[in-house]
Scaffold this motif. Structure first.
Motif, PDB file in Angstrom:
ATOM      1  N   TYR A   5       0.813  -1.202   0.000  1.00 48.02           N
ATOM      2  CA  TYR A   5       0.000   0.000   0.000  1.00 48.02           C
ATOM      3  C   TYR A   5       0.852   1.259   0.000  1.00 48.02           C
ATOM      4  CZ  TYR A   5      -4.190   2.707   0.795  1.00 48.02           C
ATOM      5  OH  TYR A   5      -5.236   3.574   0.646  1.00 48.02           O
ATOM      6  N   ASN A  89      -3.959  -4.038  11.562  1.00 45.86           N
ATOM      7  CA  ASN A  89      -4.499  -3.196  10.500  1.00 45.86           C
ATOM      8  C   ASN A  89      -5.778  -3.736   9.861  1.00 45.86           C
ATOM      9  OD1 ASN A  89      -3.238  -5.387   9.383  1.00 45.86           O
ATOM     10  ND2 ASN A  89      -1.694  -4.217   8.248  1.00 45.86           N
ATOM     11  N   LEU A 372      -2.759   1.078   7.726  1.00 44.36           N
ATOM     12  CA  LEU A 372      -4.097   0.785   7.233  1.00 44.36           C
ATOM     13  C   LEU A 372      -5.054   0.498   8.393  1.00 44.36           C
ATOM     14  CD1 LEU A 372      -3.684  -1.549   4.137  1.00 44.36           C
ATOM     15  CD2 LEU A 372      -4.566   0.767   4.167  1.00 44.36           C
ATOM     16  N   ASN A 373      -6.317   0.760   8.157  1.00 53.67           N
ATOM     17  CA  ASN A 373      -7.358   0.418   9.112  1.00 53.67           C
ATOM     18  C   ASN A 373      -8.533  -0.118   8.303  1.00 53.67           C
ATOM     19  OD1 ASN A 373      -9.145   0.172  11.226  1.00 53.67           O
ATOM     20  ND2 ASN A 373      -9.617   2.372  11.304  1.00 53.67           N
ATOM     21  N   VAL A 374      -8.465  -1.412   7.986  1.00 55.91           N
ATOM     22  CA  VAL A 374      -9.453  -2.006   7.093  1.00 55.91           C
ATOM     23  C   VAL A 374     -10.512  -2.766   7.882  1.00 55.91           C
ATOM     24  CG1 VAL A 374      -9.842  -3.616   5.194  1.00 55.91           C
ATOM     25  CG2 VAL A 374      -7.777  -2.205   5.223  1.00 55.91           C
ATOM     26  N   ASN A 407     -11.329   0.674   3.755  1.00 58.27           N
ATOM     27  CA  ASN A 407     -10.152   1.270   4.378  1.00 58.27           C
ATOM     28  C   ASN A 407     -10.599   2.550   5.074  1.00 58.27           C
ATOM     29  OD1 ASN A 407      -7.676   2.314   5.117  1.00 58.27           O
ATOM     30  ND2 ASN A 407      -7.163   3.014   3.048  1.00 58.27           N
ATOM     31  N   THR A 409      -9.020   4.524   6.858  1.00 61.24           N
ATOM     32  CA  THR A 409      -8.040   5.611   6.820  1.00 61.24           C
ATOM     33  C   THR A 409      -8.390   6.627   5.747  1.00 61.24           C
ATOM     34  OG1 THR A 409      -6.308   4.074   7.531  1.00 61.24           O
ATOM     35  CG2 THR A 409      -5.586   6.157   6.562  1.00 61.24           C
ATOM     36  N   ILE A 414     -11.884  -1.322  -0.582  1.00 65.00           N
ATOM     37  CA  ILE A 414     -10.645  -2.021  -0.915  1.00 65.00           C
ATOM     38  C   ILE A 414     -10.939  -3.501  -1.098  1.00 65.00           C
ATOM     39  CG2 ILE A 414     -10.032  -2.344   1.531  1.00 65.00           C
ATOM     40  CD1 ILE A 414      -7.067  -2.029   0.681  1.00 65.00           C
ATOM     41  N   THR A 429      -8.004  -0.400  -4.758  1.00 67.46           N
ATOM     42  CA  THR A 429      -9.006   0.398  -4.075  1.00 67.46           C
ATOM     43  C   THR A 429      -9.940   0.987  -5.126  1.00 67.46           C
ATOM     44  OG1 THR A 429      -7.615   2.386  -4.111  1.00 67.46           O
ATOM     45  CG2 THR A 429      -7.451   0.970  -2.190  1.00 67.46           C
TER      46      THR A 429
END
Length: 434
Positions: A5, A89, A372-374, A407, A409, A414, A429
């Motif tokens: 990423y 993440n 990332l924060n998925v 995602n 963030t 994604i 994405t």
């Protein structure tokens, strides 16, 4: 593949919006410069390894793969463990884990070309015109055109008449590139058969003067009143042009249509499903827009919709199935456009050992960027079609865990694929999250 990423050299790719002659960008392992002189089913086998080096691929096989059947037996326990694990993440708290497909082994495959001759193209169009009741009103000598790079086109004429008449070039071996596009009907033939068609009913009902290809492109389907899976909406019914039809009934008609062949029957091992529908307003009535998905020996092939997506890197492109079929009356499919089900698939490697879902989630978390924060919303096992960007235009199908999420963030959708044999990660994405 490292922290993918964070690769700044990203590119934006358009999932192919269908248009006249779009099939000239379709993946094929035959040399396009010689396609017009090749007979059907003679794709040059020397191209087999252009998309993937199987010997090198096998060296990447993960050591911790487990027996597929064992993975199925412990799948429920493993998914619970994934849901409850704290990843740096990824969050699986609200994730739906779809059932593992019933199969004995998985494959690495190469997509190919069925091939169609000029005579087959002519006969297919003739039979199709007769089936929709428009053979007597269509001058095939004038309306059936051929798109061929060697023949070129006349820019002074309006499409499709800028392309030569097929009847004047029946001596060519290849029939790829045949089309009709009038106000009354539209058909377009590609390497593996009919790529798009419209019997003209949608345009006729709306009293438009546009070419019928607009029906196949979904031009009149944007006024969506409801969308969802067939499981969710199947029992609902809406007023169509000639009466009501349940969504489930329309999906069954759609499946039967493609199973019968267009004109070639689906490749051995391929079955079809209709997973999603959009109900759209069509004047004073409604129509159904179905997504059609292929399955290979029970394992789904990844599909997506039209639109833009971003790939972070230049090593590969996605070639997921895109196929829309439109039902506006009880007769069944009135128009469609998309990948053809008769695409030959050649098995290059097979195994009954795969990475289990727990290992897959661990590897994915480790390979995606830390920041990332998925919010992962769904997970399934599928085949992902890829082109590795080496200029060969060879489509390779890899067995993969498919992770769809948001995602947080960047508040963007994604999709992440993890090769179930090697643990390699591929992702993109697309669009703002709803």
């Amino acid at each position: 593949m490292g922290e993918l990423y964070m690769n700044k050299h990203h590119k934006t790719v358009l999932i192919p919006a269908l248009c006249i002659a779009a099939f000239f960008t379709m993946s094929a392992c035959a040399d396009s410069k010689t396609a017009d002189t090749q007979q059907k089913n003679t794709a040059d086998k020397s191209y087999t390894q252009q998309g993937i080096d199987i010997a090198a691929y096998e060296k990447k096989l993960a050591d911790n793969r487990e027996n597929y059947k064992l993975g199925c037996e412990q799948y429920s326990t493993d998914t619970d463990a994934v849901k409850n694990k704290d990843y740096r993440n990824l969050s699986f708290t609200n994730c739906t884990f779809k059932d593992m497909p019933e199969t004995n082994e998985l494959y690495v495959m190469e997509g190919g070309v069925h091939g169609i001759t000029t005579q087959e193209s002519w006969d297919t169009i003739k039979d199709w015109l007769e089936s929709i009741g428009k053979l007597d009103t269509t001058d095939m000598d004038s309306e059936v055109r051929i798109i061929n790079s060697d023949l070129g086109m006349d820019d002074t004429k309006e499409t499709p008449y800028s392309y030569p008449a097929l009847k004047d070039h029946m001596d060519l071996a290849s029939g790829v590139g045949a089309l009709v596009n009038t106000n009354e009907c539209h058909i377009q033939i590609a390497d593996n058969g009919i790529y798009s068609m419209s019997d003209g009913k949608i345009g006729a009902y709306l009293n438009t003067d546009a070419h019928a290809s607009s029906d196949a492109l979904g031009t009149y389907t944007d006024d969506v009143v409801k969308s969802g899976t067939i499981d969710e909406l199947g029992k609902e019914s809406y007023q169509l042009i000639n009466g009501e039809l349940t969504i489930e009934q329309g999906a069954e008609l759609t499946g039967e249509y493609f199973e019968n062949g267009t004109p070639f029957v689906p490749t051995d091992g391929i079955t079809l499903s209709v997973p999603e529908v959009r109900v759209f307003k069509l004047g004073q009535v409604y129509g159904y827009d179905y997504m059609v998905q292929r399955q290979y020996h029970g394992v789904p092939i990844a599909y997506h919709d039209y639109g833009n997506y971003q790939i972070y890197g230049n090593e590969y492109n996605f070639e997921e199935d895109i196929k829309h079929a439109y039902v506006v009356d009880s007769d069944g499919v009135s128009a469609y456009a998309g990948v053809n089900d008769s695409e030959p698939l050649e098995n290059l490697y097979s195994s009954d050992g795969i990475l289990g879902i727990k290992d897959a989630a661990d590897i994915l978390s480790g390979k995606m960027a830390k920041f990332l924060n998925v919010d992962v919303q769904s997970v399934c096992l599928t085949y992902v079609p890829l082109n590795f960007g080496d200029g060969s235009e060879c489509k390779i199908y890899l067995p993969a865990w498919q992770f769809d999420g948001i995602n947080r963030t960047k508040d963007e959708n994604i999709r992440m694929y993890l090769d179930a044999f090697t643990g390699e990660v591929y992702y993109y994405t697309y669009g703002e999250a709803a």
